[in-house]
Each structure stands twice: as C-alpha cells, then as structure tokens.
Scaffold this motif. Sequence first.
Motif, PDB file in Angstrom:
ATOM      1  N   UNK A 297     -50.177 -76.081   8.838  1.00 54.26           N
ATOM      2  CA  UNK A 297     -50.439 -74.695   8.471  1.00 54.26           C
ATOM      3  C   UNK A 297     -49.573 -74.315   7.274  1.00 54.26           C
ATOM      4  N   UNK A 298     -49.965 -73.237   6.616  1.00 55.99           N
ATOM      5  CA  UNK A 298     -49.196 -72.713   5.496  1.00 55.99           C
ATOM      6  C   UNK A 298     -48.851 -71.258   5.775  1.00 55.99           C
ATOM      7  N   UNK A 299     -47.584 -70.940   5.676  1.00 55.22           N
ATOM      8  CA  UNK A 299     -47.120 -69.558   5.778  1.00 55.22           C
ATOM      9  C   UNK A 299     -46.596 -69.194   4.397  1.00 55.22           C
ATOM     10  N   UNK A 300     -47.322 -68.306   3.724  1.00 51.36           N
ATOM     11  CA  UNK A 300     -47.084 -68.024   2.301  1.00 51.36           C
ATOM     12  C   UNK A 300     -47.139 -69.346   1.546  1.00 51.36           C
ATOM     13  N   UNK A 301     -46.067 -69.761   0.919  1.00 55.12           N
ATOM     14  CA  UNK A 301     -46.085 -71.003   0.125  1.00 55.12           C
ATOM     15  C   UNK A 301     -45.368 -72.156   0.822  1.00 55.12           C
ATOM     16  N   UNK A 302     -45.116 -72.040   2.126  1.00 56.86           N
ATOM     17  CA  UNK A 302     -44.349 -73.030   2.872  1.00 56.86           C
ATOM     18  C   UNK A 302     -45.260 -73.753   3.853  1.00 56.86           C
ATOM     19  N   UNK A 303     -45.148 -75.084   3.903  1.00 56.51           N
ATOM     20  CA  UNK A 303     -45.991 -75.868   4.790  1.00 56.51           C
ATOM     21  C   UNK A 303     -45.256 -76.268   6.076  1.00 56.51           C
ATOM     22  N   UNK A 304     -46.016 -76.256   7.171  1.00 53.61           N
ATOM     23  CA  UNK A 304     -45.460 -76.614   8.476  1.00 53.61           C
ATOM     24  C   UNK A 304     -46.457 -77.511   9.205  1.00 53.61           C
ATOM     25  N   UNK A 305     -45.904 -78.469   9.943  1.00 52.23           N
ATOM     26  CA  UNK A 305     -46.715 -79.325  10.803  1.00 52.23           C
ATOM     27  C   UNK A 305     -46.386 -78.941  12.243  1.00 52.23           C
ATOM     28  N   UNK A 306     -47.353 -78.352  12.920  1.00 56.38           N
ATOM     29  CA  UNK A 306     -47.128 -77.838  14.266  1.00 56.38           C
ATOM     30  C   UNK A 306     -47.817 -78.759  15.280  1.00 56.38           C
ATOM     31  N   UNK A 307     -47.058 -79.228  16.253  1.00 60.86           N
ATOM     32  CA  UNK A 307     -47.598 -80.117  17.280  1.00 60.86           C
ATOM     33  C   UNK A 307     -47.413 -79.497  18.669  1.00 60.86           C
ATOM     34  N   UNK A 308     -48.274 -79.915  19.587  1.00 66.23           N
ATOM     35  CA  UNK A 308     -48.077 -79.543  20.986  1.00 66.23           C
ATOM     36  C   UNK A 308     -47.017 -80.458  21.597  1.00 66.23           C
ATOM     37  N   UNK A 309     -46.107 -79.913  22.378  1.00 66.01           N
ATOM     38  CA  UNK A 309     -45.080 -80.736  23.027  1.00 66.01           C
ATOM     39  C   UNK A 309     -45.646 -81.526  24.192  1.00 66.01           C
ATOM     40  N   UNK A 310     -44.909 -82.524  24.650  1.00 67.76           N
ATOM     41  CA  UNK A 310     -45.385 -83.356  25.768  1.00 67.76           C
ATOM     42  C   UNK A 310     -45.426 -82.565  27.077  1.00 67.76           C
ATOM     43  N   UNK A 311     -44.546 -81.566  27.195  1.00 69.82           N
ATOM     44  CA  UNK A 311     -44.560 -80.634  28.325  1.00 69.82           C
ATOM     45  C   UNK A 311     -44.242 -79.253  27.775  1.00 69.82           C
ATOM     46  N   UNK A 312     -44.463 -78.231  28.548  1.00 67.12           N
ATOM     47  CA  UNK A 312     -44.161 -76.875  28.091  1.00 67.12           C
ATOM     48  C   UNK A 312     -42.660 -76.742  27.814  1.00 67.12           C
ATOM     49  N   UNK A 313     -42.338 -76.188  26.656  1.00 67.80           N
ATOM     50  CA  UNK A 313     -40.945 -76.041  26.241  1.00 67.80           C
ATOM     51  C   UNK A 313     -40.325 -74.817  26.900  1.00 67.80           C
ATOM     52  N   UNK A 314     -39.115 -74.978  27.417  1.00 65.19           N
ATOM     53  CA  UNK A 314     -38.336 -73.876  27.979  1.00 65.19           C
ATOM     54  C   UNK A 314     -36.925 -73.928  27.403  1.00 65.19           C
ATOM     55  N   UNK A 315     -36.169 -72.903  27.672  1.00 67.22           N
ATOM     56  CA  UNK A 315     -34.773 -72.876  27.248  1.00 67.22           C
ATOM     57  C   UNK A 315     -33.999 -74.045  27.847  1.00 67.22           C
ATOM     58  N   UNK A 316     -34.328 -74.384  29.089  1.00 71.10           N
ATOM     59  CA  UNK A 316     -33.596 -75.424  29.802  1.00 71.10           C
ATOM     60  C   UNK A 316     -33.927 -76.834  29.311  1.00 71.10           C
ATOM     61  N   UNK A 317     -35.201 -77.093  29.004  1.00 68.59           N
ATOM     62  CA  UNK A 317     -35.556 -78.472  28.665  1.00 68.59           C
ATOM     63  C   UNK A 317     -35.593 -78.781  27.173  1.00 68.59           C
ATOM     64  N   UNK A 318     -35.498 -77.771  26.312  1.00 71.93           N
ATOM     65  CA  UNK A 318     -35.594 -77.999  24.868  1.00 71.93           C
ATOM     66  C   UNK A 318     -34.586 -79.031  24.350  1.00 71.93           C
ATOM     67  N   UNK A 319     -33.289 -78.975  24.751  1.00 72.40           N
ATOM     68  CA  UNK A 319     -32.343 -79.985  24.255  1.00 72.40           C
ATOM     69  C   UNK A 319     -32.708 -81.408  24.683  1.00 72.40           C
ATOM     70  N   UNK A 320     -33.237 -81.564  25.891  1.00 71.24           N
ATOM     71  CA  UNK A 320     -33.619 -82.896  26.381  1.00 71.24           C
ATOM     72  C   UNK A 320     -34.826 -83.417  25.598  1.00 71.24           C
ATOM     73  N   UNK A 321     -35.796 -82.552  25.358  1.00 74.75           N
ATOM     74  CA  UNK A 321     -36.979 -82.959  24.607  1.00 74.75           C
ATOM     75  C   UNK A 321     -36.617 -83.318  23.166  1.00 74.75           C
ATOM     76  N   UNK A 322     -35.708 -82.581  22.568  1.00 76.33           N
ATOM     77  CA  UNK A 322     -35.252 -82.916  21.218  1.00 76.33           C
ATOM     78  C   UNK A 322     -34.557 -84.274  21.205  1.00 76.33           C
ATOM     79  N   UNK A 323     -33.737 -84.506  22.199  1.00 78.68           N
ATOM     80  CA  UNK A 323     -33.019 -85.775  22.338  1.00 78.68           C
ATOM     81  C   UNK A 323     -34.007 -86.945  22.428  1.00 78.68           C
TER      82      UNK A 323
END
Length: 207
Positions: A120-146
């Motif tokens: 997607x493009x927001x103004x002149x900036x490009x982003x690649x947005x993907x669906x995560x393997x599971x729903x992201x929460x405050x608790x699991x975000x660090x583990x999913x990033x890892x």
Amino acid sequence: MLYEYLKENYIPGEPIFAGDIDISGMAEENLRYHLKKLADSGSICRFEPGVYYFPKTDIFGERMSMTPDTVAVHKYIMRRGKRVGYYSGYTLANRMGLSTQIPFTQEINSNFAPALVRKITIKNRQYLIRRPVVEVTKENAPVLQFLDCLKDIEKCTEMEPEKCGRILTEYARKNAITKKKIDRFIANYPIKIYKAIYETEVEYVSS
C-alpha cells in the motif's frame, strides 16, 4: 456533537480514521458530511480520504503536518492504544540491529492487513502489510517478532549467525521470552526456523 466526540477521544497528532468513529444515531453519510465541514472550517485537518487529525503546533505556533509513518503505526500497529501489529522483515531486522540496511518499503504484520500480503501507499511512502501467523496482542508481539527475526535471518541480515544470536538473546532476556512462550507459536513457522535457532545459538529464558 461530532467535534466534541473527537476532542474527547483524540489528541493532537493522532490520526482519526473515519471508520473507527461510532456515534449513536449518526449515519455514515452524515458523518462524512460533518468531517468535511470540520476540515473545511479548519477545526481539523484532512490527511487523505477517511483520515483526519487535530494538528500539533511547533515552538512557533505553526501547525505541523502528520507523517505517513504516524498514520501507518496508528492504523496497523497501535490501533487506539491496542497492540494490533509489529514491524517485520527487513524493517524489523534494521530496528533490531541485525542489519544496517534501511529498507525503502516498510514491512508490517498486522491484524488489520487488508489481504494475506498487500503493498500500500500512504501519501508518498510505501508499506508492505502482511497478516500475522496468529492474532497479534500486547503479550505475544515480542515473541512473534523474535520468531520472525529467526525465520528471516538468512535473507534480512549480513551479519554472522553468532552475532545475530547475541542480539536476539539480549532481546529475549529483556522481553522475558521463555521456551513455553516460544512453544506456543513456533509450530506456525516454517521448519527452517529450527536451523536458525541452531546456527545462531540463540538463548531464551528457560522457564
């Protein structure tokens, strides 16, 4: 009524997504009309269709424009104060110190991804947005990033595996990432992640 609602629920510099506004008795068409009226009067600023904001002011009292990155973060990572996504891919590797390369396209995994993978493009900036393997929460975000870092370690870093392992080990300790937390999600990742764990010699909290 709409202006008072916005003042109560949004701070200057925070994106206002028309789709998030829920006022009893106000139809979508009526909402769009009043948002346009507020923008035309200068009470709020219009960033792009469906996105508005109360502007911040600089030290000289001048209105500051909102950036595409601010919109992306509030839309795909922290939606109304709730964790719904995280940086991924080359963007995550750079932010974690695993790569010195600064990617042109920002990568984000988000519960609000419009498709499995979408550029997607927001103004002149490009982003690649993907669906995560599971729903992201405050608790699991660090583990999913890892786990995402380990999954993409071969393509997203130019560093030696051992150095990556030290960086990820420090991250795991800071975020109290345990084997139990890893085991909850690792089955959602490709088998090559075990090879990355072995080669980097990464360590995480044992219990």
